[in-house]
Design a protein around this motif. Sequence first.
Motif, PDB file in Angstrom:
ATOM      1  N   ALA A 207       2.609   3.154  -5.664  1.00  0.00           N
ATOM      2  CA  ALA A 207       3.203   3.103  -7.005  1.00  0.00           C
ATOM      3  C   ALA A 207       2.738   1.863  -7.759  1.00  0.00           C
ATOM      4  CB  ALA A 207       4.711   3.208  -6.919  1.00  0.00           C
ATOM      5  N   ASP A 208       3.685   1.025  -8.209  1.00  0.00           N
ATOM      6  CA  ASP A 208       3.343  -0.139  -9.045  1.00  0.00           C
ATOM      7  C   ASP A 208       3.297  -1.434  -8.245  1.00  0.00           C
ATOM      8  OD1 ASP A 208       6.076  -0.291  -8.561  1.00  0.00           O
ATOM      9  OD2 ASP A 208       6.493  -1.239 -10.487  1.00  0.00           O
TER      10      ASP A 208
ATOM     11  N   VAL B 285       7.575   5.385 -12.307  1.00  0.00           N
ATOM     12  CA  VAL B 285       8.479   4.586 -11.499  1.00  0.00           C
ATOM     13  C   VAL B 285       9.791   4.475 -12.255  1.00  0.00           C
ATOM     14  CG1 VAL B 285       8.886   2.345 -10.420  1.00  0.00           C
ATOM     15  CG2 VAL B 285       6.579   3.280 -10.477  1.00  0.00           C
ATOM     16  N   ASP B 286      10.879   4.940 -11.658  1.00  0.00           N
ATOM     17  CA  ASP B 286      12.199   4.920 -12.287  1.00  0.00           C
ATOM     18  C   ASP B 286      12.186   5.581 -13.663  1.00  0.00           C
ATOM     19  OD1 ASP B 286      13.254   3.557 -10.085  1.00  0.00           O
ATOM     20  OD2 ASP B 286      12.786   1.601 -10.958  1.00  0.00           O
TER      21      ASP B 286
ATOM     22  N   ARG C 148       5.850  -6.150  -7.105  1.00  0.00           N
ATOM     23  CA  ARG C 148       5.713  -5.166  -8.170  1.00  0.00           C
ATOM     24  C   ARG C 148       4.849  -5.790  -9.256  1.00  0.00           C
ATOM     25  NH1 ARG C 148       9.031  -0.724  -8.668  1.00  0.00           N
ATOM     26  NH2 ARG C 148      10.531  -0.512  -6.988  1.00  0.00           N
TER      27      ARG C 148
END
Length: 94
Positions: free
Chosen positions: A7-8, A49-50, A85
């Motif tokens: 992801a990030d 993401v989220d 992150r």
Amino acid sequence: MKLNPLADRVLLKAVETEETTASGIILSTATKEKPEVFEVVSAGPGGVVDGNVIEMVVKAGDRVVTSKYSGTEVKLDGEEYVIVRQSDILAIVE
């Protein structure tokens, strides 16, 4: 073994800092703080993401400045890394 961030997230390795101050004073390892300048080893693909779309800005080889106490420390094959992150990265050093 190789770590590939998801992801990030970004995999960082500390950049060696000077052992001597500009005035010539040698620093002991006890007075050193955690380094804040790192080299990007690899970066995740970004994505959603989220609920937010994250586009990765950093890439392998970039030098970056992070928040002082951010990330998760990982030791692999005798090397120390930090996984953060992308939002924990404050700046890219040029």
